[in-house]
Design a protein around this motif. Sequence first.
Motif, mmCIF file in Angstrom:
data_model
loop_
_atom_site.group_PDB
_atom_site.id
_atom_site.type_symbol
_atom_site.label_atom_id
_atom_site.label_comp_id
_atom_site.label_asym_id
_atom_site.label_seq_id
_atom_site.Cartn_x
_atom_site.Cartn_y
_atom_site.Cartn_z
ATOM 1 N N LYS A 155 0.870 -1.178 0.000
ATOM 2 C CA LYS A 155 0.000 0.000 0.000
ATOM 3 C C LYS A 155 0.907 1.227 0.000
ATOM 4 C CE LYS A 155 -3.701 0.436 2.728
ATOM 5 N NZ LYS A 155 -4.978 0.837 2.121
ATOM 6 N N VAL A 156 0.602 2.182 -0.874
ATOM 7 C CA VAL A 156 1.386 3.416 -0.948
ATOM 8 C C VAL A 156 1.114 4.235 0.312
ATOM 9 C CG1 VAL A 156 1.867 5.514 -2.253
ATOM 10 C CG2 VAL A 156 1.264 3.398 -3.471
ATOM 11 N N LEU A 157 2.173 4.582 1.030
ATOM 12 C CA LEU A 157 2.058 5.328 2.287
ATOM 13 C C LEU A 157 2.406 6.804 2.136
ATOM 14 C CD1 LEU A 157 3.793 2.694 4.603
ATOM 15 C CD2 LEU A 157 1.333 3.007 4.211
ATOM 16 N N GLU A 158 3.361 7.108 1.249
ATOM 17 C CA GLU A 158 3.831 8.497 1.119
ATOM 18 C C GLU A 158 4.379 8.715 -0.284
ATOM 19 O OE1 GLU A 158 6.811 11.547 3.501
ATOM 20 O OE2 GLU A 158 7.290 9.419 3.496
ATOM 21 N N VAL A 159 4.032 9.850 -0.868
ATOM 22 C CA VAL A 159 4.563 10.256 -2.164
ATOM 23 C C VAL A 159 4.903 11.737 -2.093
ATOM 24 C CG1 VAL A 159 4.123 10.517 -4.634
ATOM 25 C CG2 VAL A 159 3.131 8.565 -3.403
ATOM 26 N N VAL A 160 6.180 12.062 -2.172
ATOM 27 C CA VAL A 160 6.646 13.437 -2.295
ATOM 28 C C VAL A 160 7.501 13.445 -3.559
ATOM 29 C CG1 VAL A 160 7.927 15.338 -1.252
ATOM 30 C CG2 VAL A 160 6.680 13.736 0.217
ATOM 31 N N PRO A 161 6.935 13.867 -4.689
ATOM 32 C CA PRO A 161 7.619 13.721 -5.972
ATOM 33 C C PRO A 161 9.080 14.171 -5.947
ATOM 34 C CG PRO A 161 5.407 14.524 -6.330
ATOM 35 C CD PRO A 161 5.633 14.520 -4.832
ATOM 36 N N PHE A 162 9.917 13.274 -6.475
ATOM 37 C CA PHE A 162 11.361 13.486 -6.629
ATOM 38 C C PHE A 162 12.120 13.517 -5.299
ATOM 39 C CE2 PHE A 162 9.145 16.133 -9.917
ATOM 40 C CZ PHE A 162 9.133 15.148 -10.888
ATOM 41 N N LYS A 163 11.431 13.235 -4.165
ATOM 42 C CA LYS A 163 12.087 13.300 -2.857
ATOM 43 C C LYS A 163 11.868 12.057 -1.987
ATOM 44 C CE LYS A 163 11.964 18.335 -2.432
ATOM 45 N NZ LYS A 163 13.327 18.599 -2.780
ATOM 46 N N ARG A 164 10.616 11.599 -1.831
ATOM 47 C CA ARG A 164 10.311 10.484 -0.927
ATOM 48 C C ARG A 164 9.177 9.638 -1.468
ATOM 49 N NH1 ARG A 164 11.807 10.966 4.672
ATOM 50 N NH2 ARG A 164 9.983 9.775 5.262
#
Length: 149
Positions: free
Chosen positions: A63-72
């Motif tokens: 399950k996707v928990l965190e998306v910070v584009p180009f960072k995390r």
Amino acid sequence: MKTIKHQFFFPHPAETVWNYLTQPELMEQWLMKNDFQPIVGLDFQFRTNPVPSLDFDGIFYCKVLEVVPFKRLSYSWKCGPGDGKITLDSVVLWKLEAKDNGTELFLEHSGFTKEENLSMLNALTDGWLKNIHKIAERINKAQHDNTNA
């Protein structure tokens, strides 16, 4: 609790590395078949061949928990021997740090809390390192192919 940690430098922009961590067709080239999308809360799977010696049915339930584009980017990573039994409940975290001459990539795979997780921990410690090197190979090949077009 045991944790896998790897660090790798890519002489490429963070956006390029990010694409290999978030685009399903690129992820399949270095990791496994998947139905990933970078959407927080999305359930997805990585699929490969079963490995009975690791009590692994060939499916990682995530399950996707965190998306910070180009960072995390982070996602849960669960697996087991099949029939809905989960014996490993862990989390994969990717961190990208842009540098003047490329991108520093950090991988942290945590949650190996049980004795029965140790063989999977050992397999994944080496496996993740090999797969990170595959990302570098794929990026270099793609860039080389583009310059020879």
